[in-house]
Write a protein that holds these residues in place. Structure first.
Motif, mmCIF file in Angstrom:
data_model
loop_
_atom_site.group_PDB
_atom_site.id
_atom_site.type_symbol
_atom_site.label_atom_id
_atom_site.label_comp_id
_atom_site.label_asym_id
_atom_site.label_seq_id
_atom_site.Cartn_x
_atom_site.Cartn_y
_atom_site.Cartn_z
ATOM 1 N N VAL A 18 -0.112 2.357 9.378
ATOM 2 C CA VAL A 18 0.785 3.613 9.367
ATOM 3 C C VAL A 18 0.355 4.206 7.754
ATOM 4 C CG1 VAL A 18 2.529 2.287 8.046
ATOM 5 C CG2 VAL A 18 3.118 4.712 9.329
ATOM 6 N N GLY A 19 0.450 5.715 7.916
ATOM 7 C CA GLY A 19 0.334 6.451 6.324
ATOM 8 C C GLY A 19 -0.975 6.504 5.923
ATOM 9 N N THR A 20 -1.890 6.044 6.821
ATOM 10 C CA THR A 20 -3.496 5.924 6.352
ATOM 11 C C THR A 20 -4.483 7.151 6.697
ATOM 12 O OG1 THR A 20 -4.175 4.861 8.261
ATOM 13 C CG2 THR A 20 -3.446 3.633 6.050
ATOM 14 N N THR A 21 -5.433 7.454 6.083
ATOM 15 C CA THR A 21 -6.227 8.661 6.639
ATOM 16 C C THR A 21 -7.076 8.035 7.827
ATOM 17 O OG1 THR A 21 -7.933 7.831 4.862
ATOM 18 C CG2 THR A 21 -6.703 9.637 4.121
ATOM 19 N N SER A 22 -7.136 6.836 7.866
ATOM 20 C CA SER A 22 -7.669 6.342 9.218
ATOM 21 C C SER A 22 -6.972 6.848 10.437
ATOM 22 C CB SER A 22 -7.715 4.828 9.248
ATOM 23 O OG SER A 22 -8.187 4.629 8.257
ATOM 24 N N TYR A 23 -5.552 6.658 10.430
ATOM 25 C CA TYR A 23 -4.808 7.244 11.337
ATOM 26 C C TYR A 23 -4.773 8.807 11.528
ATOM 27 C CZ TYR A 23 -0.434 8.520 14.091
ATOM 28 O OH TYR A 23 0.277 9.055 15.295
ATOM 29 N N PHE A 60 1.064 -1.257 0.146
ATOM 30 C CA PHE A 60 0.204 0.013 0.015
ATOM 31 C C PHE A 60 0.833 1.168 -0.002
ATOM 32 C CE2 PHE A 60 -2.351 3.366 2.506
ATOM 33 C CZ PHE A 60 -3.551 3.350 1.900
ATOM 34 N N LEU A 61 1.712 1.364 0.898
ATOM 35 C CA LEU A 61 2.671 2.527 1.084
ATOM 36 C C LEU A 61 3.434 2.757 -0.028
ATOM 37 C CD1 LEU A 61 3.541 2.719 4.826
ATOM 38 C CD2 LEU A 61 1.876 3.838 3.793
ATOM 39 N N LYS A 62 3.823 1.828 -0.860
ATOM 40 C CA LYS A 62 4.678 1.926 -2.031
ATOM 41 C C LYS A 62 4.026 2.563 -3.250
ATOM 42 C CE LYS A 62 8.138 -0.761 -4.846
ATOM 43 N NZ LYS A 62 8.738 -1.847 -4.863
ATOM 44 N N SER A 63 2.668 2.206 -3.186
ATOM 45 C CA SER A 63 1.565 2.593 -4.333
ATOM 46 C C SER A 63 1.921 4.155 -4.444
ATOM 47 C CB SER A 63 0.418 2.261 -4.143
ATOM 48 O OG SER A 63 -0.197 2.986 -3.175
ATOM 49 N N TYR A 116 -2.854 1.479 -9.605
ATOM 50 C CA TYR A 116 -2.956 0.913 -8.548
ATOM 51 C C TYR A 116 -4.396 1.005 -7.734
ATOM 52 C CZ TYR A 116 -1.639 -0.764 -3.753
ATOM 53 O OH TYR A 116 -1.450 -1.237 -2.402
ATOM 54 N N MET A 117 -5.003 0.363 -7.271
ATOM 55 C CA MET A 117 -6.092 0.196 -6.576
ATOM 56 C C MET A 117 -6.446 -0.553 -5.272
ATOM 57 S SD MET A 117 -9.716 -0.655 -8.849
ATOM 58 C CE MET A 117 -11.110 0.310 -8.666
ATOM 59 N N ALA A 118 -6.341 0.080 -4.120
ATOM 60 C CA ALA A 118 -6.453 -0.638 -2.776
ATOM 61 C C ALA A 118 -7.123 0.204 -1.940
ATOM 62 C CB ALA A 118 -5.237 -1.217 -2.506
ATOM 63 N N GLN A 119 -8.069 1.208 -2.224
ATOM 64 C CA GLN A 119 -8.641 2.027 -1.199
ATOM 65 C C GLN A 119 -7.648 3.102 -1.000
ATOM 66 O OE1 GLN A 119 -8.970 -1.491 1.238
ATOM 67 N NE2 GLN A 119 -9.286 -1.958 -1.083
ATOM 68 N N VAL A 120 -7.232 3.711 -1.861
ATOM 69 C CA VAL A 120 -6.206 4.748 -1.469
ATOM 70 C C VAL A 120 -6.841 6.164 -1.608
ATOM 71 C CG1 VAL A 120 -4.022 5.831 -2.507
ATOM 72 C CG2 VAL A 120 -4.189 3.241 -2.823
ATOM 73 N N SER A 121 -6.985 6.919 -0.540
ATOM 74 C CA SER A 121 -7.531 8.161 -0.647
ATOM 75 C C SER A 121 -6.722 9.174 -1.240
ATOM 76 C CB SER A 121 -7.900 8.466 0.959
ATOM 77 O OG SER A 121 -8.772 7.509 1.535
ATOM 78 N N ASN A 122 -7.543 9.758 -2.088
ATOM 79 C CA ASN A 122 -6.753 10.946 -2.785
ATOM 80 C C ASN A 122 -6.568 12.327 -1.930
ATOM 81 O OD1 ASN A 122 -6.469 13.063 -4.453
ATOM 82 N ND2 ASN A 122 -8.011 12.767 -5.983
ATOM 83 N N TYR A 123 -5.635 12.021 -1.166
ATOM 84 C CA TYR A 123 -5.014 12.942 -0.027
ATOM 85 C C TYR A 123 -3.857 13.935 -0.612
ATOM 86 C CZ TYR A 123 -4.344 13.769 4.996
ATOM 87 O OH TYR A 123 -4.376 14.189 6.183
ATOM 88 N N PRO A 124 -3.852 15.275 -0.188
ATOM 89 C CA PRO A 124 -3.206 16.207 -1.069
ATOM 90 C C PRO A 124 -1.819 15.866 -0.738
ATOM 91 C CG PRO A 124 -4.998 17.296 0.512
ATOM 92 C CD PRO A 124 -5.020 15.777 0.686
ATOM 93 N N GLU A 125 -1.204 15.517 0.325
ATOM 94 C CA GLU A 125 0.340 14.984 0.637
ATOM 95 C C GLU A 125 0.668 14.048 -0.590
ATOM 96 O OE1 GLU A 125 2.761 16.483 2.273
ATOM 97 O OE2 GLU A 125 1.373 17.976 2.532
ATOM 98 N N ARG A 126 -0.454 13.037 -0.809
ATOM 99 C CA ARG A 126 -0.069 12.182 -1.881
ATOM 100 C C ARG A 126 0.195 12.488 -3.141
ATOM 101 N NH1 ARG A 126 -4.185 7.467 1.018
ATOM 102 N NH2 ARG A 126 -2.919 7.314 3.033
ATOM 103 N N ARG A 127 -0.757 13.601 -3.584
ATOM 104 C CA ARG A 127 -0.841 14.117 -4.842
ATOM 105 C C ARG A 127 0.384 14.717 -5.449
ATOM 106 N NH1 ARG A 127 -6.139 15.801 -3.362
ATOM 107 N NH2 ARG A 127 -5.650 17.751 -3.397
ATOM 108 N N LYS A 128 1.574 14.971 -4.421
ATOM 109 C CA LYS A 128 2.583 15.514 -4.715
ATOM 110 C C LYS A 128 3.596 14.697 -5.299
ATOM 111 C CE LYS A 128 2.581 18.767 -0.669
ATOM 112 N NZ LYS A 128 3.535 18.782 0.600
#
Length: 289
Positions: free
Chosen positions: A173-178, A106-109, A120-132
């Protein structure tokens, strides 16, 4: 002449019916401007897709017959995300055998760097930090986070967001849940962070945490299968912008433009909603306000 024209019309009609029956030209047409040969793919002529391993219900369904997949095989076409993936593939003109899958953590995606997959598809939230670091598709699912706990734990009786503060939580770790735990629940006890959902589930089983936080649809499998004697305490209210799941692409990959067209078409014609009802439909849980 009328006889000839009538016979020709019948022949055309017969060809049309045959095409429909065989899934030929009368089937879904390729998306305008997105011919297979023009797509920016890892390997020409096929879709190289990836997801996490294990692939959990209800997002992926169909017990794995392959040693490469721990729980479910993403190639079954069953489960919400698998069904959406193959729905997109079909609209782009790809057959099921032309879709391949690999397991990617997941984190590598969404980490910086070159990707081995088209998406890649595994419940990945479109989070601003990730869009960088990566490009996201349009939303294919609007998310609610939720809390699960053991029925024997007092947390199971909580009915408000404020009532959660005194408990210890766990998340991957690294999830929007956390992030939700830290930013909105703000518990008195430092939340525990785990490498993956499986580890969080184990922590709940072993009573190392009071509550597990993850997306609501995943809670059905967790509470009904993975953790006997557990329950969904409740859904967490949306805070700030609505959270969405999106497909993950190599940063700047123009493929995302065509995928977005397919997703938007699936939303417009009701396909996404039908798949959501089929695969994610479940009894509601109270929203903790």
């Amino acid at each position: 002449m009328r006889t000839v024209l009538f016979g020709l019309a019948l022949a055309i009609l017969a060809l049309g019916l045959a095409a429909t029956a065989t899934g030929g030209p009368a089937g879904p047409q390729a998306i305008p401007g997105c011919a297979k040969g023009s797509l920016n793919l890892v390997e020409a002529g096929q879709l190289s897709l990836a997801t996490d391993n294990p692939a959990f219900d209800p997002w992926w369904t169909g017990g794995s017959k392959s040693k490469d997949w721990e729980i479910n095989d993403p190639s079954t076409g069953q489960g919400y995300e698998s069904a959406v993936a193959y729905g997109i593939a079909k609209r782009l003109g790809f057959t099921k055998p032309q879709v391949t899958w690999e397991a990617v953590p997941f984190l590598k995606s969404f980490a910086p760097g070159k990707k081995s997959f088209d998406w890649y598809m595994a419940q990945v939230s479109n989070y601003p930090e990730r869009r960088k670091a990566v490009t996201f598709s349009a939303s294919y699912y609007a998310v609610n986070q939720a809390v699960a706990g053991l029925k024997s734990n007092p947390i199971s009786k909580v009915r408000s967001l404020a009532g959660l503060k005194k408990y210890r939580f766990g998340a991957s770790v690294g999830t929007t849940s956390y992030n939700y735990i830290v930013k909105y629940i703000k518990p008195d006890q430092t939340p525990r962070v785990y490498d993956n959902v499986n580890d969080v589930v184990t922590a709940l089983k072993n009573k190392q945490i009071d509550g597990l936080v993850t997306d609501f649809p995943s809670m059905g499998y967790i509470t009904n299968v993975q953790v006997p004697g557990s329950t969904v305490v409740g859904r967490l209210p949306n805070q700030g912008a609505q959270e969405h799941f999106g497909l993950v692409f190599q940063k700047g990959n123009p493929l995302a433009r065509c995928i977005n067209k397919a997703i938007n078409a699936m939303r417009a014609d009701g396909t996404l909603k039908r798949l959501e009802v089929r695969w994610l439909g479940q009894k509601g849980a109270p929203i903790l306000k």
